[in-house]
Design a protein around this motif. Structure first.
Motif, mmCIF file in Angstrom:
data_model
loop_
_atom_site.group_PDB
_atom_site.id
_atom_site.type_symbol
_atom_site.label_atom_id
_atom_site.label_comp_id
_atom_site.label_asym_id
_atom_site.label_seq_id
_atom_site.Cartn_x
_atom_site.Cartn_y
_atom_site.Cartn_z
ATOM 1 N N ALA A 190 50.747 79.771 -32.433
ATOM 2 C CA ALA A 190 50.588 80.536 -33.669
ATOM 3 C C ALA A 190 50.990 79.645 -34.833
ATOM 4 N N MET A 191 49.966 79.067 -35.461
ATOM 5 C CA MET A 191 50.202 78.188 -36.609
ATOM 6 C C MET A 191 49.671 78.831 -37.888
ATOM 7 N N THR A 192 48.424 79.367 -37.783
ATOM 8 C CA THR A 192 47.676 79.757 -38.976
ATOM 9 C C THR A 192 48.273 80.992 -39.665
ATOM 10 N N GLY A 196 47.341 79.696 -45.390
ATOM 11 C CA GLY A 196 47.093 78.312 -44.990
ATOM 12 C C GLY A 196 46.839 78.158 -43.506
ATOM 13 N N GLY A 197 45.670 77.609 -43.173
ATOM 14 C CA GLY A 197 45.341 77.347 -41.776
ATOM 15 C C GLY A 197 45.331 75.850 -41.525
ATOM 16 N N SER A 198 44.319 75.173 -42.074
ATOM 17 C CA SER A 198 44.281 73.708 -41.937
ATOM 18 C C SER A 198 45.542 73.109 -42.557
ATOM 19 N N CYS A 225 46.411 84.675 -33.946
ATOM 20 C CA CYS A 225 47.200 84.361 -32.758
ATOM 21 C C CYS A 225 46.374 84.853 -31.573
ATOM 22 N N SER A 226 45.701 83.908 -30.919
ATOM 23 C CA SER A 226 44.810 84.286 -29.819
ATOM 24 C C SER A 226 45.615 84.514 -28.551
ATOM 25 N N ALA A 227 45.029 85.306 -27.667
ATOM 26 C CA ALA A 227 45.630 85.622 -26.367
ATOM 27 C C ALA A 227 47.081 86.070 -26.533
ATOM 28 N N ASP A 267 38.010 91.402 -35.285
ATOM 29 C CA ASP A 267 36.664 91.778 -34.850
ATOM 30 C C ASP A 267 35.794 90.528 -35.008
ATOM 31 N N LYS A 268 35.617 89.774 -33.911
ATOM 32 C CA LYS A 268 35.053 88.416 -34.019
ATOM 33 C C LYS A 268 33.553 88.387 -33.743
ATOM 34 N N LEU A 269 32.917 87.335 -34.233
ATOM 35 C CA LEU A 269 31.500 87.100 -33.938
ATOM 36 C C LEU A 269 31.267 87.007 -32.436
ATOM 37 N N ALA A 275 41.250 88.210 -26.734
ATOM 38 C CA ALA A 275 41.796 88.900 -27.908
ATOM 39 C C ALA A 275 42.356 87.870 -28.866
ATOM 40 N N SER A 276 42.031 88.013 -30.146
ATOM 41 C CA SER A 276 42.685 87.205 -31.185
ATOM 42 C C SER A 276 43.306 88.192 -32.157
ATOM 43 N N SER A 277 44.536 87.943 -32.536
ATOM 44 C CA SER A 277 45.273 88.990 -33.247
ATOM 45 C C SER A 277 45.937 88.478 -34.516
ATOM 46 N N SER A 431 33.926 74.698 -33.142
ATOM 47 C CA SER A 431 33.808 73.863 -34.325
ATOM 48 C C SER A 431 34.823 74.281 -35.394
ATOM 49 N N ILE A 432 35.234 75.547 -35.359
ATOM 50 C CA ILE A 432 36.108 76.074 -36.411
ATOM 51 C C ILE A 432 37.587 75.909 -36.074
ATOM 52 N N TRP A 433 37.962 76.368 -34.858
ATOM 53 C CA TRP A 433 39.411 76.330 -34.581
ATOM 54 C C TRP A 433 39.849 74.928 -34.170
ATOM 55 N N GLU A 434 41.137 74.742 -34.141
ATOM 56 C CA GLU A 434 41.744 73.443 -33.803
ATOM 57 C C GLU A 434 41.294 72.339 -34.753
ATOM 58 N N GLY A 435 41.062 72.716 -35.993
ATOM 59 C CA GLY A 435 40.622 71.750 -37.000
ATOM 60 C C GLY A 435 39.114 71.822 -37.151
ATOM 61 N N SER A 436 38.668 72.409 -38.276
ATOM 62 C CA SER A 436 37.232 72.567 -38.510
ATOM 63 C C SER A 436 36.601 71.199 -38.809
ATOM 64 N N GLY A 437 35.265 71.187 -38.959
ATOM 65 C CA GLY A 437 34.516 69.930 -39.057
ATOM 66 C C GLY A 437 35.081 68.952 -40.074
HETATM 67 C C1 LIG Z 1 38.550 83.160 -33.010
HETATM 68 C C2 LIG Z 1 39.667 82.393 -33.631
HETATM 69 C C3 LIG Z 1 40.862 82.292 -32.956
HETATM 70 C C4 LIG Z 1 41.910 81.570 -33.514
HETATM 71 N N1 LIG Z 1 43.091 81.494 -32.821
HETATM 72 C C5 LIG Z 1 44.132 80.840 -33.376
HETATM 73 C C6 LIG Z 1 45.386 80.781 -32.711
HETATM 74 O O1 LIG Z 1 45.542 81.264 -31.589
HETATM 75 N N2 LIG Z 1 46.414 80.173 -33.334
HETATM 76 C C7 LIG Z 1 46.284 79.606 -34.558
HETATM 77 O O2 LIG Z 1 47.252 79.062 -35.067
HETATM 78 N N3 LIG Z 1 45.119 79.643 -35.218
HETATM 79 C C8 LIG Z 1 44.035 80.238 -34.649
HETATM 80 N N4 LIG Z 1 42.840 80.294 -35.317
HETATM 81 C C9 LIG Z 1 42.768 79.775 -36.680
HETATM 82 C C10 LIG Z 1 41.993 78.493 -36.831
HETATM 83 O O3 LIG Z 1 42.627 77.441 -36.195
HETATM 84 C C11 LIG Z 1 41.807 78.296 -38.326
HETATM 85 O O4 LIG Z 1 40.972 79.332 -38.796
HETATM 86 C C12 LIG Z 1 41.227 76.940 -38.664
HETATM 87 O O5 LIG Z 1 42.147 75.931 -38.355
HETATM 88 C C13 LIG Z 1 40.844 76.827 -40.144
HETATM 89 O O6 LIG Z 1 41.881 77.260 -40.963
HETATM 90 P P1 LIG Z 1 41.637 78.353 -42.109
HETATM 91 O O7 LIG Z 1 40.941 79.504 -41.482
HETATM 92 O O8 LIG Z 1 42.890 78.629 -42.806
HETATM 93 O O9 LIG Z 1 40.617 77.691 -43.084
HETATM 94 P P2 LIG Z 1 40.944 76.666 -44.281
HETATM 95 O O10 LIG Z 1 42.073 75.795 -43.880
HETATM 96 O O11 LIG Z 1 41.046 77.411 -45.536
HETATM 97 O O12 LIG Z 1 39.612 75.825 -44.275
HETATM 98 C C14 LIG Z 1 38.389 76.352 -44.777
HETATM 99 C C15 LIG Z 1 37.353 75.249 -44.766
HETATM 100 O O13 LIG Z 1 37.794 74.197 -45.597
HETATM 101 C C16 LIG Z 1 37.730 72.967 -44.908
HETATM 102 N N5 LIG Z 1 38.795 72.108 -45.429
HETATM 103 C C17 LIG Z 1 40.140 72.256 -45.283
HETATM 104 N N6 LIG Z 1 40.771 71.252 -45.894
HETATM 105 C C18 LIG Z 1 39.840 70.445 -46.444
HETATM 106 C C19 LIG Z 1 39.880 69.238 -47.209
HETATM 107 N N7 LIG Z 1 41.031 68.645 -47.504
HETATM 108 N N8 LIG Z 1 38.700 68.698 -47.588
HETATM 109 C C20 LIG Z 1 37.535 69.249 -47.262
HETATM 110 N N9 LIG Z 1 37.432 70.396 -46.564
HETATM 111 C C21 LIG Z 1 38.571 70.982 -46.151
HETATM 112 C C22 LIG Z 1 37.860 73.299 -43.445
HETATM 113 O O14 LIG Z 1 37.220 72.318 -42.635
HETATM 114 C C23 LIG Z 1 37.131 74.630 -43.389
HETATM 115 O O15 LIG Z 1 35.763 74.432 -43.199
HETATM 116 C C24 LIG Z 1 41.761 80.959 -34.773
HETATM 117 C C25 LIG Z 1 40.542 81.051 -35.434
HETATM 118 C C26 LIG Z 1 39.506 81.743 -34.868
HETATM 119 C C27 LIG Z 1 38.204 81.837 -35.602
#
Ligand SMILES: Cc1cc2nc3c(=O)[nH]c(=O)nc-3n(C[C@H](O)[C@H](O)[C@H](O)COP(=O)(O)OP(=O)(O)OC[C@H]3O[C@@H](n4cnc5c(N)ncnc54)[C@H](O)[C@@H]3O)c2cc1C
Length: 557
Positions: A190-192, A196-198, A225-227, A267-269, A275-277, A431-437
């Protein structure tokens, strides 16, 4: 009765359809996947083939594939309170979910890299995870996190002593009870947070030290926070010295429940079986991992491993989609010919098969890098930059490729009873979680900046295939030019990483796959400007490519 009406009656056998393929089931997911077998072999994981073959047989059975459908059709339900208003914070899953978790855990998809001391243990485990992904993506989320948490736990010997035997256990127990009655354990992270996520440094959740033994309380809120029924979580929280990484268990050491409140399920795609919570921590008991202020670095060990699994998982989903589309075309006719014999469809099928093999080959090459990093600094440097590169590219390409595979099934592909809609919904999450593109691409730049040898090490690996294909040789020079230009690197990061990924995939295929695969990849993807699938140039041996990728029947039944 006229001749015309006799014919009509004969054509219509009401209640029966003609020209529809049989369900693709009862085939061995491992034994019928030549690309996977090659990748396992060349990367040093073939010693586990007997296990992988048995696992592939279990997973390919109709009843196991059906578990995947059932677990996704019957989504988890959150019970926040009991009838008297006491907090429960329990998620109820369909028995099919638990059956899939049990299959995954009993077959060591979460543990083999740690329990086997053989070279290639990461590769062997990745192959198992790749196979399991094809039946259900959702359960692979907690299985991956349980696999990935190990290096972070190892930072604290006492925590490792307590938790590792449970994490590495092959026993799955779905009961929501504390140890010691519950022997196995699964982990989440549970980080996000909402703000702030990224950028986890924006986290507001905070930790208060209880004593000098590493015990803290954690208070705050996590947005994803998944699972959440996992037995424990790695959590980031602010401390007096900056962000710390904590192990937060669902049950405190005295066996009572932590105030870990599951507020709602997302409510995920897709990723429906999982479960993600959203959760709140109300002074939850937790133990620190490493030092205060080192939280991001310490959880990164876990994240690096989950990123590997994103690449492996997307390659697995893509393989399932391509297998379904090949199978469909082998049975379905249009305009007087089987689809698989129509030239344009052959081009599309072969193109997708190449993409699938390229994803598989690179994902398992990354796994080999994890194996070799245990003893080689050069391998560690390679793996750091190559994992971010591979995660970005494999996860992104799979989204497009799965949508094409869906289209190959025509209208059937858009209907839930074919598995394609589920795969299509599932695949973008990697592509989204664990660091998006973008975050992956910036991570590649960070690796280049922090370890100057990164680029050279990566290029050395790429260039080890020079001479095998002239398009490739030309493309490598192009990549080197791209890298030499250091202007506006952040703005150009996707462009640079895409080229690196293509060059790496090409190199891996040219060295390890049959020449008709490696050459087709290079001649269609490196210098050609076509961007949709089904655009292979003439001269590609589609027959060999399609035959290699065709899913077979169960070997002995
Ligand atoms: C189904 C699901 C399950 C998940 N489960 C967990 C979990 O169990 N635990 C957990 O901790 N998290 C979980 N996450 C969260 C997920 O890891 C985050 O959503 C993801 O890391 C992106 O963070 P954010 O949503 O805050 O988006 P943001 O950080 O706001 O990012 C939005 C967009 O901006 C881009 N971006 C960010 N910084 C920059 C930059 N400097 N320059 C250019 N582009 C940038 C990103 O690539 C992204 O496309 C889950 C997400 C999903 C969808």
């Amino acid at each position: 009765m006229s001749l015309h009406s006799t014919l009509k009656t004969a054509e219509f056998a009401f209640g029966q359809s003609s020209n529809q393929p049989p369900i693709l089931e009862n085939y061995n997911l491992f034994a019928s996947d030549a690309a996977l077998q090659t990748a396992v072999e060349v990367n040093g994981g073939a010693w586990n083939n007997e296990h992988a073959r048995k696992f592939g047989e279990i997973l390919g059975k109709g009843e196991t594939l059906e578990l995947g459908n059932t677990a996704n059709a019957n989504t988890p339900v959150l019970n926040t309170h009991d009838r008297f208003g006491n907090r429960l914070d329990a998620v109820e899953y369909h028995p099919a979910y638990h059956a899939l978790m049990r299959i995954g855990i009993e077959n060591e998809t979460h543990s083999l890299s740690w329990t086997s001391e053989k070279n290639g243990a990461y590769v062997a485990r990745s192959a198992l995870a790749f196979l399991k992904q094809q039946v259900d993506e959702g359960t692979n989320c907690p299985l991956t996190m349980t696999f990935a948490v190990v290096p972070s736990l190892q930072i604290e010997p006492e925590i490792a002593r307590e938790w590792l035997p449970r994490v590495l256990s092959n026993e799955y127990d779905p009961r929501f009870i504390p140890a010691p009655e519950k022997r196995g354990a699964t982990f989440g992270m549970a980080m996000t947070e909402p703000q702030g996520g990224s950028d986890v440094r924006a986290n507001l959740t905070f930790a208060v030290k209880l004593n000098e033994t590493g015990a803290y309380t954690i208070t705050g809120r996590k947005w994803f926070c998944s699972a959440p029924m996992c037995d424990a979580f790695l959590v980031l929280a602010q401390t007096a010295k900056g962000i710390g990484c904590f192990l937060l268990p669902r049950f405190k050491p005295d066996g009572t429940k932590n105030a870990f409140y599951i507020q709602r399920l997302k409510d995920k795609l897709g990723n429906k079986s999982n479960a993600s919570s959203e959760v709140e921590f109300h002074e939850c008991y937790a133990n620190i991992i490493g030092e205060e202020g080192r939280g991001v670095a310490n959880i990164m060990e876990m994240v690096r491993h989950t990123r590997l699994d994103c690449a492996v998982g997307s390659a697995g989903t893509l393989r399932r989609a391509v297998a379904e589309s090949l199978h469909h075309c082998a049975y379905r006719s249009a305009f007087g010919k089987l689809l698989i014999d129509q030239p344009l469809m052959r081009n599309l099928l072969a193109d997708l098969a190449i993409e699938s093999e390229a994803a598989t080959a690179l994902a398992l090459r990354l796994a080999k890098g994890f194996d070799e990093s245990k003893t080689s600094n050069e391998a560690r440097i390679f793996t750091r930059i190559a994992t971010a590169t591979g995660k970005f590219w494999i996860c992104k390409r799979a989204v497009f490729a799965v949508s094409e595979a869906m289209e190959i099934l025509g209208g059937n592909g858009y209907v839930e009873t074919s598995v394609l809609p589920r795969l299509y919904r599932d695949v973008p999450v990697n592509s989204i979680w664990e660091g998006s593109g973008n975050v992956q691409c910036l991570d590649v730049l960070r690796a280049m900046h922090k370890e100057k040898e990164s680029v050279e090490v990566l290029l050395n690996e790429i260039k080890s295939a020079v001479g095998a294909n002239s398009d490739f040789d030309f493309f490598v020079r192009n990549v080197e030019d791209e890298l030499r230009d250091t202007d506006n690197l952040e703005f150009r990061a996707r462009r640079v990483v895409e080229k690196l990924a293509l060059a790496l995939q090409a190199s891996v295929l040219l060295r390890n796959a049959p020449a008709f695969i490696g050459d087709a990849f290079c001649n269609s993807r490196l210098l050609d400007n076509c961007s949709s699938f089904g655009t292979l140039p003439t001269g590609v041996d589609t027959e060999k490519i399609i035959n290699r990728a065709m899913p077979g029947k169960m070997e002995n039944g």
